[in-house]
Design a protein around this motif. Structure first.
Motif, PDB file in Angstrom:
ATOM      1  N   PHE A  43       0.835  -1.199   0.000  1.00  0.00           N
ATOM      2  CA  PHE A  43       0.000   0.000   0.000  1.00  0.00           C
ATOM      3  C   PHE A  43       0.872   1.252   0.000  1.00  0.00           C
ATOM      4  CE2 PHE A  43      -2.006   3.422   2.386  1.00  0.00           C
ATOM      5  CZ  PHE A  43      -3.169   3.612   1.665  1.00  0.00           C
ATOM      6  N   LEU A  44       1.879   1.271   0.863  1.00  0.00           N
ATOM      7  CA  LEU A  44       2.759   2.440   0.962  1.00  0.00           C
ATOM      8  C   LEU A  44       3.446   2.709  -0.372  1.00  0.00           C
ATOM      9  CD1 LEU A  44       4.414   1.759   4.433  1.00  0.00           C
ATOM     10  CD2 LEU A  44       2.732   3.511   3.898  1.00  0.00           C
ATOM     11  N   ILE A  45       3.942   1.637  -0.990  1.00  0.00           N
ATOM     12  CA  ILE A  45       4.666   1.807  -2.250  1.00  0.00           C
ATOM     13  C   ILE A  45       3.726   2.293  -3.345  1.00  0.00           C
ATOM     14  CG2 ILE A  45       5.893   0.552  -4.055  1.00  0.00           C
ATOM     15  CD1 ILE A  45       6.889  -1.254  -1.643  1.00  0.00           C
ATOM     16  N   ALA A  46       2.544   1.656  -3.420  1.00  0.00           N
ATOM     17  CA  ALA A  46       1.593   2.035  -4.463  1.00  0.00           C
ATOM     18  C   ALA A  46       1.119   3.472  -4.254  1.00  0.00           C
ATOM     19  CB  ALA A  46       0.409   1.076  -4.464  1.00  0.00           C
ATOM     20  N   ALA A  47       0.891   3.846  -3.003  1.00  0.00           N
ATOM     21  CA  ALA A  47       0.397   5.195  -2.720  1.00  0.00           C
ATOM     22  C   ALA A  47       1.471   6.240  -3.001  1.00  0.00           C
ATOM     23  CB  ALA A  47      -0.066   5.294  -1.265  1.00  0.00           C
ATOM     24  N   THR A  48       2.733   5.847  -2.977  1.00  0.00           N
ATOM     25  CA  THR A  48       3.802   6.785  -3.306  1.00  0.00           C
ATOM     26  C   THR A  48       3.929   6.948  -4.817  1.00  0.00           C
ATOM     27  OG1 THR A  48       4.939   6.026  -1.352  1.00  0.00           O
ATOM     28  CG2 THR A  48       6.228   7.298  -2.920  1.00  0.00           C
ATOM     29  N   ASP A  49       3.847   5.806  -5.522  1.00  0.00           N
ATOM     30  CA  ASP A  49       4.006   5.869  -6.976  1.00  0.00           C
ATOM     31  C   ASP A  49       2.761   6.417  -7.672  1.00  0.00           C
ATOM     32  OD1 ASP A  49       6.482   4.926  -6.742  1.00  0.00           O
ATOM     33  OD2 ASP A  49       6.088   2.904  -7.495  1.00  0.00           O
ATOM     34  N   GLY A  50       1.589   6.121  -7.125  1.00  0.00           N
ATOM     35  CA  GLY A  50       0.359   6.605  -7.722  1.00  0.00           C
ATOM     36  C   GLY A  50      -0.126   5.766  -8.891  1.00  0.00           C
ATOM     37  N   GLN A  51       0.698   4.864  -9.375  1.00  0.00           N
ATOM     38  CA  GLN A  51       0.223   3.966 -10.437  1.00  0.00           C
ATOM     39  C   GLN A  51       0.816   2.578 -10.248  1.00  0.00           C
ATOM     40  OE1 GLN A  51       1.513   5.580 -14.136  1.00  0.00           O
ATOM     41  NE2 GLN A  51       3.639   5.094 -13.734  1.00  0.00           N
ATOM     42  N   ILE A  52       0.053   1.581 -10.719  1.00  0.00           N
ATOM     43  CA  ILE A  52       0.475   0.207 -10.478  1.00  0.00           C
ATOM     44  C   ILE A  52       0.329  -0.624 -11.745  1.00  0.00           C
ATOM     45  CG2 ILE A  52      -0.022   0.179  -8.018  1.00  0.00           C
ATOM     46  CD1 ILE A  52      -2.734  -1.007  -8.682  1.00  0.00           C
ATOM     47  N   THR A  53       1.180  -1.661 -11.863  1.00  0.00           N
ATOM     48  CA  THR A  53       1.041  -2.648 -12.939  1.00  0.00           C
ATOM     49  C   THR A  53       1.186  -4.029 -12.294  1.00  0.00           C
ATOM     50  OG1 THR A  53       3.363  -3.065 -13.417  1.00  0.00           O
ATOM     51  CG2 THR A  53       2.421  -1.078 -14.376  1.00  0.00           C
ATOM     52  N   PRO A  54       0.761  -5.076 -12.976  1.00  0.00           N
ATOM     53  CA  PRO A  54       0.912  -6.419 -12.395  1.00  0.00           C
ATOM     54  C   PRO A  54       2.373  -6.791 -12.154  1.00  0.00           C
ATOM     55  CG  PRO A  54      -0.652  -6.460 -14.211  1.00  0.00           C
ATOM     56  CD  PRO A  54      -0.032  -5.105 -14.221  1.00  0.00           C
TER      57      PRO A  54
END
Lengths: 296, 300, 250
Positions: free
Chosen positions: B206-217
């Protein structure tokens, strides 16, 4: 044979080299996530030899194999004393190191008026030996089959000699192996050399079939796949990893029934096989039973 | 120059604390099971996509997204535990690893099916302004990352040292045979540890995704790699080592990225990792591979 | 070809515990020594030091005058020391035949890894099957060790030890877990096939076996050698009785 069948069979053959390479190390008790590094080394070295230096095909492939084997042995030299997990991560680190180096590795020379050779992340185009020599896909499939037969033959010889037994004893119980007078480190380095050479052979053949290779093709995913092939197919015989490749590429890709659900089906299948047979389909016990039956 | 180094170190420590959490998740599972769960990263990926889905469907706020992330990671982990670990005999460590890889394939394909696009948006914390401490900047989401990770580690420390469950986990990690004899329900503790690791991994994801703002598989592979590497750098089986390993990895990556660019970062990171393994096989925390050799010698 | 062994002032410790404390043992060629003592007295540690798995803190081990200090376990094995294990150490996934054959791979030239001539294979097979025959295991050659009984597993370990043709054999409780009749049988096998022409150290709690095989015994207690001499004499010693059997001095 139609073009599709030939390409599927070629793929099965090429992945078998990688799977056998990881299997050799598994037999020796070591988990390698990084055999794709030697596949890449074989592909690049073989490609450079035939495309840039214009060496004959056999010599180019041989160069790739020797380079893969030597580097395999050199990497094993400091890493074999690492145990289990550490060895696995060290192989992973080395493979990713090789891949990231290839990303910045440029070596282009002018051949027949064209710049040829690897160009970092843009890849390595025009490895055209098969095209120039007029080898048809079916003929090339024959070359792959011959290479695979040579590898299987070598391993069969080791099974008749002491090689396979030594690998298995070291893999099963390194401490006991030492007490039987076996030099565990030397055997592990030998296994890594052999595995490096086998993977590099596959890589060199792959490069000349694909005519184009790039660093991104040699990621962790294919390394973990090749490890899984041996574990699914079974650790008892060299046909185990080949069976693993057959199940994955042969069955699922060629049938195309599962098309986009391929990985879900494959994953479930593998999980099921491993619950029922933790050492794979052709595990040691089954192989011994088959051998006893054949001997009758 | 010096300022750059300080700035990079701060950024590296923040991202490194997330790596540390991933490594702690791996270490918990490895410590209790003596087996490697390489589907740990992909389980977290499932959680992150669950959060992203909630966000895109109902534009949910941070807290529901956070809970959805944890729930997704825990559910996926429970699936992995049942299929790849509980169902496979304890002495077949290789089979468990291969099986968790198979489940990884499944999870990744399933997520790609549900989310066919390449990248998805994840809610970020960027509403807070950048913090300035003298000449260096501190991204607020990095500060949040660091503080959350620290709080979580303290909580974990409390669980492991103060609760009955924690005692059982430590016994099991230390000596499975002794744990069994002294009446620890091994299967249950292992399952719960798996879920605990999933929660920790979910927070990190969650922390990493919330920092990057975008996600991929691809984040599944990424999380597995970073966690494994940080765990091994720190020394297998030590929680403190896992945290240190994560921080070191984060700082090294940040420095190399700044001075050498992306390609240089990869080369430097993997060279360091390889050298660290060869020269310092017991890890930064100075603890050797608890498994193999000592166990083999014990049988003499 | 039996070896002479000289152990001088051997000490080692694990953590804070002194496992062996200045132990001296001397074996002339062909001599068989029984090693007894309560559990944890350092008997198996002595074996582990002899096979090179632990390094001594002090002292020396000489095999036919050759210092074994700093040699790796595999070198020591090639010098001619072989052992069995109290908790059995067999290769679970290999056949019984391959378990015995494991002792024959040392010192083989590299060519042998890839090729053995049919004659060499046949010769090896015949000699190993003969060996298995002695232990009544030739029928089980293609089975895995897991399919054997405990007694057969102990026999298999001794067969593997003989396949290496060692100069010094270390037997670690060869009769553990056996009934009296089984102990009698293994005692006879050891006496006729293992001991002739070899030096040996035998750890054993069963006096039946020790008395039959070992003309001399040494007693360890808490890492120290407290007695060493002809079997009957040592067993009569009151200090030994007290440490070993917990008997009060009469």
């Amino acid at each position: 044979m139609d073009a599709f069948t030939i390409s599927v069979l070629s793929n099965i053959g090429l992945f078998s080299f990688l799977a056998i390479s990881a299997w050799v190390l598994l037999i020796c008790g070591e988990i390698s996530f990084g055999q794709q590094a030697y596949f890449a080394i074989g592909a690049y070295a073989g490609g450079i030899a035939t495309a840039v230096w214009q060496w004959p095909f056999a010599l180019g492939v041989g160069f790739g194999v020797v380079l893969g084997a030597v580097i395999g042995g050199l990497v094993a030299w400091p890493t074999t004393r690492l145990s289990g997990m550490h060895y696995a991560i060290a192989t992973l680190a080395f493979a990713e190191f090789v891949r990231s180096c290839l990303n910045v590795f440029s070596y282009q020379r002018e051949v027949d008026g064209y710049l040829t050779g690897p160009d970092g992340a843009n890849g390595f185009r025009d490895i055209r030996w098969a095209y120039e020599a007029g080898v048809e896909p079916l003929g090339y499939l024959g070359i792959i089959a011959a290479g695979l037969a040579a590898v299987i033959g070598l391993i069969a010889c080791m099974a008749r000699g002491r090689g396979m037994a030594q690998l298995r004893i070291v893999g099963e119980d390194p401490i006991l192996a030492g007490m039987q007078g076996l030099n565990v480190n030397r055997i592990r380095i030998a296994a890594a050399t052999l595995a490096g050479g086998i993977a590099a052979l596959g890589g060199a053949l792959y490069a000349h079939l694909a005519t184009y290779v790039e660093p991104a093709q040699f990621g962790v995913m294919i390394g973990v796949h090749s490890l899984a092939y041996g574990l699914i197919g079974g650790l008892g015989t060299v046909f185990g990893p080949i069976l693993g490749v057959l199940v994955d590429i042969g069955l699922l890709e060629s049938l195309r029934v599962f098309s986009s659900y391929r990985m879900i089906v494959f994953g479930g299948l593998v999980a099921l096989v491993l619950i029922l047979r933790p050492r794979g389909i052709l595990d040691e016990k089954t192989v011994r039973r088959i051998q006893a039956w054949l001997r009758r | 120059m010096l300022l750059d180094i300080v700035q990079n170190t701060l950024d590296g420590l923040a991202i490194g604390s997330a790596y540390g959490l991933l490594a702690i998740g791996f270490t918990l599972i490895f410590g209790v099971m003596r087996r490697l769960n390489i589907a740990f990263g992909p389980s977290i990926m499932v959680g992150i996509f669950a959060g992203a889905w909630l966000h895109s469907q109902w534009s949910a706020g941070m807290i529901p997204v956070f809970l959805a992330t944890l729930a997704g990671a825990v559910l996926a982990s429970a699936y992995v535990e049942r299929i790849s670990f509980a169902a496979i005999r304890g002495d077949a460590a290789l089979a468990s690893m291969a099986s968790s890889f198979a489940i990884w394939m499944q999870l990744e394909e399933a997520v790609v099916h549900v989310f066919p696009g390449r990248t998805y948006a994840f809610p970020t914390l960027q509403t807070i302004p950048m913090l300035e401490i003298g000449p260096v900047f501190l991204r607020p989401e990095y500060l949040a990352m660091f503080l959350t990770a620290a709080a979580l580690i303290l909580l974990l420390q409390w669980i492991l040292t103060r609760t009955r469950f924690g005692l059982e986990v430590r016994t099991l990690a230390d000596n499975p045979e002794a744990a069994r004899v002294s009446g620890v329900n091994v299967a249950q503790v292992a399952f719960l540890t798996f879920l605990l690791a999933a929660v920790i991994g979910g927070v990190a994801g969650f922390l990493i995704a919330a920092t990057d703002g975008q996600i991929t598989p691809k984040i599944g592979l990424w999380a597995t790699m970073k966690g494994l590497i940080a765990m091994v750098i720190g020394g297998l089986g030590s929680l403190r080592g896992a945290l240190i390993g994560g921080l070191v990895l984060g700082v090294v990556e940040a420095q190399a990225q700044w001075f050498l660019g992306a390609a240089g970062r990869e080369i430097v990171t993997y060279t360091l990792l390889f050298l660290a393994l060869v020269m310092l096989p017991s890890g930064l925390a100075g603890r050797a591979d608890a498994g193999a050799r000592t166990e083999a010698l014990r049988r003499l | 070809m039996a070896a002479a062994v000289e152990i001088q002032g051997l000490s080692c410790r694990f953590g804070g515990v002194k496992a062996l404390d200045a132990v001296d043992i001397r074996l002339s060629p062909g001599e068989v020594l029984g090693l007894i003592g309560p559990n944890g007295s350092g008997k198996t540690s002595l074996f582990n030091l002899l096979t090179g798995h632990h390094n001594p803190e002090a002292g020396a081990i000489l095999l036919d005058g050759l210092d074994l200090a700093g040699q790796s376990p595999s070198q020591i094995a090639r010098f001619g020391i072989a052992r069995t294990f109290q908790n059995l150490r067999l290769l679970r996934r290999l056949s019984v035949y391959e378990n015995v054959r494991a002792a024959r791979h040392a010192c083989a030239p590299l060519r042998d890894a890839f090729w053995l001539s049919p004659a060499a294979r046949r010769q090896e097979r015949d000699s190993l099957m003969n060996l298995l025959d002695i232990f009544g295991l030739s029928e089980k050659a293609q089975k895995t060790p897991a399919e054997l009984t405990l007694v057969q597993m102990r026999h298999l370990e001794i067969a593997r030890l003989l396949a290496a043709d060692p100069k010094l054999v270390l037997l670690d409780e060869p009769a553990a877990g056996m009934t009296s009749a089984e102990t009698q049988a293994i005692t006879e096998v050891i006496a006729t096939h293992v001991l002739p022409g070899r030096s040996a150290i035998v750890i054993e709690h069963k006096m039946q076996l020790v008395a039959a095989l070992c003309p001399r015994i040494a007693v360890l207690n808490a890492g120290r050698k407290i007695a060493d001499g002809p079997t009957g004499q040592v067993l009569a010693d009151s200090a030994v009785r007290q440490s070993y059997f917990g008997a009060k001095p009469c």
